[in-house]
Design a protein around this motif. Structure first.
Motif, PDB file in Angstrom:
ATOM      1  N   HIS A  33       0.833  -1.189   0.000  1.00 23.09           N
ATOM      2  CA  HIS A  33       0.000   0.000   0.000  1.00 23.09           C
ATOM      3  C   HIS A  33       0.876   1.251   0.000  1.00 23.09           C
ATOM      4  O   HIS A  33       1.915   1.284   0.670  1.00 23.09           O
ATOM      5  CB  HIS A  33      -0.875   0.057   1.261  1.00 23.09           C
ATOM      6  N   LEU A  35       0.386   5.215   1.086  1.00 24.38           N
ATOM      7  CA  LEU A  35      -0.502   6.077   1.854  1.00 24.38           C
ATOM      8  C   LEU A  35       0.049   7.496   1.851  1.00 24.38           C
ATOM      9  O   LEU A  35       1.258   7.700   1.705  1.00 24.38           O
ATOM     10  CB  LEU A  35      -0.593   5.572   3.305  1.00 24.38           C
ATOM     11  N   GLN A  37      -0.036  11.194   4.063  1.00 22.85           N
ATOM     12  CA  GLN A  37      -0.394  11.846   5.320  1.00 22.85           C
ATOM     13  C   GLN A  37      -0.061  13.332   5.238  1.00 22.85           C
ATOM     14  O   GLN A  37       1.097  13.722   5.152  1.00 22.85           O
ATOM     15  CB  GLN A  37       0.356  11.223   6.495  1.00 22.85           C
ATOM     16  N   ILE A  86       3.812   7.125   2.819  1.00 19.05           N
ATOM     17  CA  ILE A  86       4.118   5.950   3.631  1.00 19.05           C
ATOM     18  C   ILE A  86       3.845   4.686   2.825  1.00 19.05           C
ATOM     19  O   ILE A  86       2.790   4.546   2.199  1.00 19.05           O
ATOM     20  CB  ILE A  86       3.262   5.935   4.913  1.00 19.05           C
ATOM     21  N   SER A  90       1.462  -6.063   3.670  1.00 16.14           N
ATOM     22  CA  SER A  90       0.943  -7.201   4.422  1.00 16.14           C
ATOM     23  C   SER A  90       1.782  -8.402   4.005  1.00 16.14           C
ATOM     24  O   SER A  90       1.859  -8.727   2.820  1.00 16.14           O
ATOM     25  CB  SER A  90      -0.536  -7.430   4.153  1.00 16.14           C
ATOM     26  N   LEU A  98      -0.694  -4.746   8.914  1.00 12.67           N
ATOM     27  CA  LEU A  98       0.239  -4.101   8.004  1.00 12.67           C
ATOM     28  C   LEU A  98       1.525  -3.762   8.738  1.00 12.67           C
ATOM     29  O   LEU A  98       1.511  -3.472   9.926  1.00 12.67           O
ATOM     30  CB  LEU A  98      -0.368  -2.811   7.449  1.00 12.67           C
ATOM     31  N   PHE A 100       4.610  -1.006   8.411  1.00 14.96           N
ATOM     32  CA  PHE A 100       4.776   0.302   7.793  1.00 14.96           C
ATOM     33  C   PHE A 100       6.238   0.700   7.676  1.00 14.96           C
ATOM     34  O   PHE A 100       7.049   0.406   8.568  1.00 14.96           O
ATOM     35  CB  PHE A 100       4.062   1.368   8.639  1.00 14.96           C
ATOM     36  N   GLY A 101       6.556   1.399   6.586  1.00 14.54           N
ATOM     37  CA  GLY A 101       7.824   2.104   6.510  1.00 14.54           C
ATOM     38  C   GLY A 101       7.751   3.370   7.347  1.00 14.54           C
ATOM     39  O   GLY A 101       6.673   3.752   7.838  1.00 14.54           O
ATOM     40  N   THR A 102       8.886   4.043   7.487  1.00 13.12           N
ATOM     41  CA  THR A 102       8.937   5.232   8.339  1.00 13.12           C
ATOM     42  C   THR A 102       8.495   6.496   7.612  1.00 13.12           C
ATOM     43  O   THR A 102       8.389   7.551   8.227  1.00 13.12           O
ATOM     44  CB  THR A 102      10.338   5.444   8.916  1.00 13.12           C
TER      45      THR A 102
ATOM     46  N   TYR B  35      -2.843   2.471  16.465  1.00 13.99           N
ATOM     47  CA  TYR B  35      -1.423   2.671  16.219  1.00 13.99           C
ATOM     48  C   TYR B  35      -0.940   3.886  17.004  1.00 13.99           C
ATOM     49  O   TYR B  35      -1.708   4.802  17.294  1.00 13.99           O
ATOM     50  CB  TYR B  35      -1.169   2.971  14.737  1.00 13.99           C
ATOM     51  N   LEU B  41      10.022   6.488  13.554  1.00 16.51           N
ATOM     52  CA  LEU B  41       9.631   5.098  13.841  1.00 16.51           C
ATOM     53  C   LEU B  41       8.449   4.630  13.018  1.00 16.51           C
ATOM     54  O   LEU B  41       8.149   3.443  12.992  1.00 16.51           O
ATOM     55  CB  LEU B  41       9.293   4.945  15.328  1.00 16.51           C
ATOM     56  N   GLY B  42       7.743   5.521  12.390  1.00 17.35           N
ATOM     57  CA  GLY B  42       6.582   5.107  11.613  1.00 17.35           C
ATOM     58  C   GLY B  42       5.430   4.690  12.496  1.00 17.35           C
ATOM     59  O   GLY B  42       5.434   4.891  13.716  1.00 17.35           O
ATOM     60  N   LEU B  43       4.435   4.081  11.905  1.00 19.50           N
ATOM     61  CA  LEU B  43       3.273   3.604  12.648  1.00 19.50           C
ATOM     62  C   LEU B  43       3.580   2.249  13.260  1.00 19.50           C
ATOM     63  O   LEU B  43       4.065   1.350  12.576  1.00 19.50           O
ATOM     64  CB  LEU B  43       2.063   3.468  11.721  1.00 19.50           C
ATOM     65  N   ASN B 102      -6.450  -5.946   2.990  1.00 20.13           N
ATOM     66  CA  ASN B 102      -5.908  -5.151   4.088  1.00 20.13           C
ATOM     67  C   ASN B 102      -5.971  -3.647   3.895  1.00 20.13           C
ATOM     68  O   ASN B 102      -5.285  -2.932   4.614  1.00 20.13           O
ATOM     69  CB  ASN B 102      -4.456  -5.529   4.389  1.00 20.13           C
ATOM     70  N   GLN B 104      -6.809  -0.188   4.793  1.00 20.80           N
ATOM     71  CA  GLN B 104      -7.283   0.345   6.063  1.00 20.80           C
ATOM     72  C   GLN B 104      -7.697   1.800   5.887  1.00 20.80           C
ATOM     73  O   GLN B 104      -7.104   2.539   5.114  1.00 20.80           O
ATOM     74  CB  GLN B 104      -6.196   0.222   7.136  1.00 20.80           C
TER      75      GLN B 104
END
Lengths: 110, 115
Positions: A33, A35, A37, A86, A90, A98, A100-102, B35, B41-43, B102, B104
């Motif tokens: 995915h 994303l 933000q 981001i 999965s 999930l 996640f990358g930073t 989260y 650090l990310g989520l 998945n 979200q």
């Protein structure tokens, strides 16, 4: 350990430039995915990929399953594209979680 | 329009207080997630629920608990807030895996400061 790495961490570009953000992961995945933000926190889903390429407006996402790598491209970048992007994966089909990358903080200067 | 809402955008609490963060989704999703997001650090997943009254620990559950009494509502509880729990907290929901792969849907986030 299943990991997701993004590069670059920060990217500043001039309006109109072509942008590439990279994501690599350590083991096979069921889906990836991208994303977005914006400042203030809300996260929206841009793309979900399991193979190949997807395009939405000026955004293009590609994935290479063999190389365990994905890229997000933005053509004709605009200041409103400034956000944190981001990558999330999965790792197991049947696992709802999930990883996640930073994130990559993108700033587009007018 | 699908929606995940969180009870507060900003919250300031004192060390030792009990803190409740509420999340509500209107999409009839089975899965809900909490989260925290910290710079660099990310989520990171705190807790996950796949059905009413069901919960699973995520990667960093220490110091947190959760409650899911109704399908649309998932609460995160800090039993005794500490300064290292100062963070952005994000709630998300997703439908059953077979439908969504998945994907979200995220709430706007709650920025919690513990003094």
């Amino acid at each position: 350990k299943n990991e997701v790495e993004q590069s670059p961490q920060n990217l500043t570009a001039q309006e109109g430039e072509f942008i590439t953000i990279n994501c690599s992961y350590s083991v096979g995945i069921s889906a990836l995915h991208w994303l977005q933000q914006h400042p203030g926190g809300g996260i929206v889903s841009l793309f979900m990929l399991s193979s190949g390429k997807k395009k939405h407006g000026r955004l293009i996402a590609t994935i290479n399953i063999q190389e365990k790598h994905s890229s997000l491209h933005i053509t004709a970048s605009h200041p409103r594209d400034s956000a944190v992007y981001i990558c999330a994966v999965s790792f197991d089909f049947g696992n709802e979680k999930l990883t996640f990358g930073t994130g990559t903080r993108l700033t587009i200067i007018p | 329009d699908v929606k995940v809402t969180q009870s507060s955008r900003y919250l300031v609490k004192r060390t030792g207080e009990k803190v409740f963060l509420e999340c509500v989704q209107d999409m009839d999703h089975e899965n809900m997630f909490w989260y925290r997001q910290d710079p660099g650090l990310g989520l990171r997943l705190i807790y996950f629920s796949y059905d009413v009254k069901m919960k699973e620990k995520g990667d960093i559950p220490e110091g947190y608990s959760v409650s899911r009494e109704k399908k649309e509502r998932f609460s995160l509880i800090l039993e005794s807030a500490s300064t290292n729990q100062t963070s952005m907290y994000l709630c998300a929901s997703s439908p059953l895996l077979a439908v969504s792969y998945n994907e979200q849907f995220f709430g706007p986030g709650t920025r919690l400061t513990v003094l």
